[in-house]
Design an enzyme around this catalytic site. Structure first.
Site, PDB file in Angstrom:
ATOM      1  N   TYR A  49      -5.736   6.867   4.499  1.00 62.03           N
ATOM      2  CA  TYR A  49      -5.950   5.854   3.468  1.00 62.03           C
ATOM      3  C   TYR A  49      -5.217   4.553   3.823  1.00 62.03           C
ATOM      4  O   TYR A  49      -5.804   3.475   3.828  1.00 62.03           O
ATOM      5  CB  TYR A  49      -5.487   6.347   2.082  1.00 62.03           C
ATOM      6  CG  TYR A  49      -5.441   5.182   1.133  1.00 62.03           C
ATOM      7  CD1 TYR A  49      -6.622   4.679   0.599  1.00 62.03           C
ATOM      8  CD2 TYR A  49      -4.252   4.502   0.868  1.00 62.03           C
ATOM      9  CE1 TYR A  49      -6.620   3.549  -0.201  1.00 62.03           C
ATOM     10  CE2 TYR A  49      -4.232   3.371   0.077  1.00 62.03           C
ATOM     11  CZ  TYR A  49      -5.419   2.899  -0.459  1.00 62.03           C
ATOM     12  OH  TYR A  49      -5.413   1.765  -1.224  1.00 62.03           O
ATOM     13  N   GLU A  86       0.825  -1.210   0.000  1.00 58.86           N
ATOM     14  CA  GLU A  86       0.000   0.000   0.000  1.00 58.86           C
ATOM     15  C   GLU A  86       0.858   1.259   0.000  1.00 58.86           C
ATOM     16  O   GLU A  86       0.524   2.239  -0.654  1.00 58.86           O
ATOM     17  CB  GLU A  86      -0.961   0.001   1.200  1.00 58.86           C
ATOM     18  CG  GLU A  86      -2.105  -0.991   1.081  1.00 58.86           C
ATOM     19  CD  GLU A  86      -3.009  -0.717  -0.128  1.00 58.86           C
ATOM     20  OE1 GLU A  86      -3.045   0.421  -0.619  1.00 58.86           O
ATOM     21  OE2 GLU A  86      -3.673  -1.665  -0.580  1.00 58.86           O
ATOM     22  N   ASP A 111      -9.486   5.651  -2.146  1.00 59.70           N
ATOM     23  CA  ASP A 111      -8.404   6.184  -2.977  1.00 59.70           C
ATOM     24  C   ASP A 111      -9.022   6.720  -4.270  1.00 59.70           C
ATOM     25  O   ASP A 111     -10.247   6.813  -4.392  1.00 59.70           O
ATOM     26  CB  ASP A 111      -7.338   5.115  -3.239  1.00 59.70           C
ATOM     27  CG  ASP A 111      -7.857   3.974  -4.112  1.00 59.70           C
ATOM     28  OD1 ASP A 111      -9.062   3.949  -4.439  1.00 59.70           O
ATOM     29  OD2 ASP A 111      -7.047   3.103  -4.478  1.00 59.70           O
TER      30      ASP A 111
END
Ligand code: SF4
Length: 363
Positions: free
Chosen positions: A138, A55, A156
């Site tokens: 996020y 990520e 996102d």
């Protein structure tokens, strides 16, 4: 949900989530850091380290670009504890080319915090993950959902696009962000939230693409407001951005006759912080600074052109072949055997690729 943020699709939220999960079960992308839906159903859990690493790498970067980096990182540092013990310069060199170098520094800081303060185990809630260095809303939500099945709302660019289209949100970004997050929250199920988060990401990446979305094969197609109105490609609307300014600077590439290159590690703070680079100016457009050593410098006819998030950069490239006993005023010579162009950030590598042929061609 009505006109303030968009229109209600024809199916209730739970039905949309179920349709999305059923689609994911058949079409999930195979990704090196992912535990697919079938394995997950068999009880296999993802490695939080792999989820977190991927990520962080995927922010602002494509899956295709990240795969090689992910393989190299996990081969070299297979656990968060191993990464925590890695020398910072080696991690930065391995990260070179991925850009946004503050992320690499935060990656190391985060690994060291997890190893030092959490016994090598990632906290498993989004709220606790947010306390770690470099983990924003996020990443915290993505790791909590994917690795620990917390029904955290993951938003996102892909998710924003799917929500804007599905619900027909006409408000431009970034003003639409809170509304799109609220819509994403409505669709997040209590059952399989990790698979749901990955399903929306996959849908945005493979079906509900920025251009020419494949509405005909979309599991949400029957309920999609933008599809019904024929506005899918126009959404999400975006506030026009001001033009990026152009900044100017200079770099000096000196090579000794024994092949060593004059390099300089950039200050920890600021753009490309902690990365290896060429001595040069500060890109403020200030007059040509003193070269890092006395030599017969040649300015190349072509400048380096590079674009950062907030500005374009034009770098004048100066090259010189120097004697083996040359003494630099700044930087230090790195022996040819230790010099790896791949360890340079992209803008510095561009300068290298301009300079090398000029030096090789020199009499
Ligand atoms: Fe996106 Fe088309 Fe699916 Fe709507 S129907 S969510 S626009 S791919």
């Amino acid at each position: 949900m009505r006109d303030a943020v968009g229109h209600a699709p024809s199916q209730p939220d739970a039905a949309l989530s179920e349709a999305l999960l059923a689609w994911y079960d058949r079409h999930a992308r195979a990704l090196p850091w992912r535990v697919g839906p079938a394995e997950r159903a068999d009880g296999l859990l993802p490695d939080p380290y792999a989820v977190w690493l991927s990520e962080v790498m995927l922010q602002q970067t494509t899956v295709a670009a990240v795969k090689g980096y992910f393989h190299r990182f996990t081969a070299r540092w297979p656990t968060v504890a191993a990464l925590a013990e890695a020398p910072e310069a080696e991690v930065m060199a391995e990260w070179a080319g991925l850009g946004y170098y503050a992320r690499a520094r935060n990656l190391i800081a985060c690994a060291r915090t997890v190893a030092g303060k959490h016994g090598g185990r990632f906290p498993y809630t989004a709220a606790a993950l947010r306390t770690l260095p470099g983990i924003g809303p996020y990443t915290a939500a993505a790791v909590a959902a994917i690795a620990f099945d917390e029904p955290a709302v993951v938003v996102d660019g892909n998710v924003e696009r799917v929500m804007a289209r599905l619900f027909g949100v006409e408000t431009p970004l970034p003003a639409a962000k809170p509304a799109l997050t609220a819509l994403a929250a409505r669709l997040t199920p209590a059952r399989r939230p990790g698979d749901h988060a990955q399903a929306v990401m996959d849908l945005g990446a493979t079906v509900c693409t920025p251009r020419r979305p494949a509405c005909g094969i979309c599991p949400l197609g029957a309920s999609c407001v933008a599809r019904a109105r024929g506005t899918a490609e126009a959404l999400p609307r975006k506030q026009p951005r001001p033009d990026k300014p152009i900044r100017h600077g200079h770099v000096y590439l000196a090579r000794r006759r024994d092949g060593a290159w004059l390099v300089e590690r950039r200050p920890d703070r600021g753009l490309l912080g902690g990365m290896l680079g060429w001595p040069g100016s500060d890109w403020s457009g200030a007059p040509d600074p003193d070269p890092p050593l006395a030599a017969d410098w040649r300015r190349l006819p072509e400048d380096v052109r590079h674009t950062f998030t907030h500005f374009h950069l034009r770098l004048a490239v100066h090259v010189a072949e120097v004697a083996d006993d040359a003494t630099p005023r700044r930087g230090s010579f790195l022996p040819a055997a230790d010099f790896r162009p791949q360890a340079l950030p992209t803008v510095m590598r561009k300068a290298f690729h301009l300079a090398l042929p000029a030096l090789e061609a020199a009499p």
